[in-house]
Scaffold this motif. Sequence first.
Motif, mmCIF file in Angstrom:
data_model
loop_
_atom_site.group_PDB
_atom_site.id
_atom_site.type_symbol
_atom_site.label_atom_id
_atom_site.label_comp_id
_atom_site.label_asym_id
_atom_site.label_seq_id
_atom_site.Cartn_x
_atom_site.Cartn_y
_atom_site.Cartn_z
ATOM 1 N N ARG A 11 43.054 43.938 31.854
ATOM 2 C CA ARG A 11 41.606 44.197 31.907
ATOM 3 C C ARG A 11 41.288 45.663 31.693
ATOM 4 N NH1 ARG A 11 38.501 44.409 35.533
ATOM 5 N NH2 ARG A 11 39.811 44.378 37.380
ATOM 6 N N THR A 12 42.078 46.531 32.303
ATOM 7 C CA THR A 12 41.858 47.974 32.160
ATOM 8 C C THR A 12 42.031 48.398 30.706
ATOM 9 O OG1 THR A 12 42.601 48.360 34.416
ATOM 10 C CG2 THR A 12 42.626 50.243 32.929
ATOM 11 N N ARG A 13 43.096 47.918 30.084
ATOM 12 C CA ARG A 13 43.370 48.274 28.686
ATOM 13 C C ARG A 13 42.249 47.779 27.761
ATOM 14 N NH1 ARG A 13 46.952 51.322 25.663
ATOM 15 N NH2 ARG A 13 46.833 50.569 23.544
ATOM 16 N N GLU A 14 41.752 46.600 28.037
ATOM 17 C CA GLU A 14 40.697 46.016 27.208
ATOM 18 C C GLU A 14 39.306 46.507 27.608
ATOM 19 O OE1 GLU A 14 40.967 44.025 24.446
ATOM 20 O OE2 GLU A 14 43.116 44.444 24.597
ATOM 21 N N LYS A 15 39.244 47.276 28.698
ATOM 22 C CA LYS A 15 37.987 47.857 29.182
ATOM 23 C C LYS A 15 36.938 46.782 29.458
ATOM 24 C CE LYS A 15 38.892 52.229 27.045
ATOM 25 N NZ LYS A 15 39.005 52.868 25.781
ATOM 26 N N VAL A 16 37.371 45.750 30.199
ATOM 27 C CA VAL A 16 36.437 44.689 30.588
ATOM 28 C C VAL A 16 36.432 44.538 32.109
ATOM 29 C CG1 VAL A 16 36.634 43.382 28.433
ATOM 30 C CG2 VAL A 16 38.160 42.847 30.322
ATOM 31 N N THR A 17 35.308 44.104 32.620
ATOM 32 C CA THR A 17 35.184 43.827 34.046
ATOM 33 C C THR A 17 35.752 42.441 34.331
ATOM 34 O OG1 THR A 17 33.018 42.808 33.778
ATOM 35 C CG2 THR A 17 33.065 45.203 34.191
ATOM 36 N N GLN A 18 35.909 42.149 35.605
ATOM 37 C CA GLN A 18 36.336 40.809 35.990
ATOM 38 C C GLN A 18 35.341 39.775 35.475
ATOM 39 O OE1 GLN A 18 36.650 41.380 40.243
ATOM 40 N NE2 GLN A 18 38.880 41.436 40.141
ATOM 41 N N ALA A 19 34.066 40.090 35.592
ATOM 42 C CA ALA A 19 33.030 39.155 35.152
ATOM 43 C C ALA A 19 33.123 38.862 33.657
ATOM 44 C CB ALA A 19 31.650 39.698 35.500
ATOM 45 N N VAL A 20 33.363 39.891 32.867
ATOM 46 C CA VAL A 20 33.459 39.704 31.412
ATOM 47 C C VAL A 20 34.671 38.856 31.061
ATOM 48 C CG1 VAL A 20 33.884 40.894 29.220
ATOM 49 C CG2 VAL A 20 32.166 41.775 30.802
ATOM 50 N N GLU A 23 34.013 35.255 31.992
ATOM 51 C CA GLU A 23 33.064 34.619 31.076
ATOM 52 C C GLU A 23 33.748 34.289 29.752
ATOM 53 O OE1 GLU A 23 29.070 35.904 28.698
ATOM 54 O OE2 GLU A 23 29.192 36.471 30.813
ATOM 55 N N GLU A 24 34.564 35.191 29.260
ATOM 56 C CA GLU A 24 35.237 34.982 27.980
ATOM 57 C C GLU A 24 36.229 33.819 28.022
ATOM 58 O OE1 GLU A 24 35.238 39.427 25.997
ATOM 59 O OE2 GLU A 24 36.972 38.831 27.195
ATOM 60 N N VAL A 25 36.963 33.694 29.119
ATOM 61 C CA VAL A 25 38.029 32.690 29.152
ATOM 62 C C VAL A 25 37.683 31.427 29.934
ATOM 63 C CG1 VAL A 25 39.788 34.474 28.856
ATOM 64 C CG2 VAL A 25 39.271 33.639 31.162
ATOM 65 N N GLY A 26 36.573 31.450 30.670
ATOM 66 C CA GLY A 26 36.164 30.263 31.401
ATOM 67 C C GLY A 26 36.796 30.107 32.775
ATOM 68 N N LEU A 27 37.068 31.218 33.433
ATOM 69 C CA LEU A 27 37.570 31.194 34.812
ATOM 70 C C LEU A 27 36.437 31.550 35.760
ATOM 71 C CD1 LEU A 27 40.958 33.172 34.870
ATOM 72 C CD2 LEU A 27 40.630 30.734 35.150
ATOM 73 N N SER A 28 36.538 31.107 36.996
ATOM 74 C CA SER A 28 35.564 31.559 37.981
ATOM 75 C C SER A 28 35.972 32.950 38.448
ATOM 76 C CB SER A 28 35.498 30.606 39.174
ATOM 77 O OG SER A 28 36.636 30.749 39.986
ATOM 78 N N GLN A 49 46.752 29.604 30.834
ATOM 79 C CA GLN A 49 46.500 29.164 29.463
ATOM 80 C C GLN A 49 45.130 29.617 28.979
ATOM 81 O OE1 GLN A 49 47.331 24.948 29.930
ATOM 82 N NE2 GLN A 49 49.133 25.153 28.626
ATOM 83 N N LYS A 50 44.142 29.579 29.849
ATOM 84 C CA LYS A 50 42.803 30.023 29.471
ATOM 85 C C LYS A 50 42.817 31.494 29.069
ATOM 86 C CE LYS A 50 39.997 26.824 32.173
ATOM 87 N NZ LYS A 50 38.999 26.703 33.246
ATOM 88 N N ILE A 51 43.571 32.285 29.792
ATOM 89 C CA ILE A 51 43.620 33.724 29.496
ATOM 90 C C ILE A 51 44.374 33.980 28.202
ATOM 91 C CG2 ILE A 51 44.470 35.981 30.276
ATOM 92 C CD1 ILE A 51 44.029 34.884 33.193
ATOM 93 N N VAL A 52 45.590 33.462 28.089
ATOM 94 C CA VAL A 52 46.416 33.797 26.919
ATOM 95 C C VAL A 52 46.005 33.067 25.653
ATOM 96 C CG1 VAL A 52 48.371 34.485 28.352
ATOM 97 C CG2 VAL A 52 48.266 32.151 27.461
ATOM 98 N N ALA A 53 45.190 32.032 25.762
ATOM 99 C CA ALA A 53 44.709 31.335 24.566
ATOM 100 C C ALA A 53 43.541 32.062 23.916
ATOM 101 C CB ALA A 53 44.300 29.910 24.916
#
Length: 79
Positions: A11-20, A23-28, A49-53
Motif C-alpha cells: 500500500r505504501t509503495r502504491e501510495k493508496v489508503t486502506q480504503a482505496v 474499494e479496488e479489490v472488493g475487501l471490507s 486472491q482479490k488482492i493479487v488478481a
Amino acid sequence: MLLADRLKAVRTREKVTQAVLCEEVGLSISTLKKYESNLRIEISLVSLQKIVAHPRYRKYALWLLTGDVSALSEQVSPL
C-alpha cells in the motif's frame, strides 16, 4: 517479515489508503485493518486472491506469499 508488514509495504509503495485498496479489490476495510494490525494472522485465500488478481497489485503476488521476487515473471518487491 510478516504478511501484515508486506500488505502495508504494498500500500505504501502504491501510495493508496486502506480504503482505496479495499474499494479496488472488493475487501471490507475492517478485514484489511485486521490483517495489517496482525489481529488476524492468517489471510483467507479469497482475500489474497482479490488482492493479487487486481492488475495494480498482481506484480507483488509472489512477494506477498513468499517474500521472494522474480524478474523473469515481473514479480517485484515494494521495498
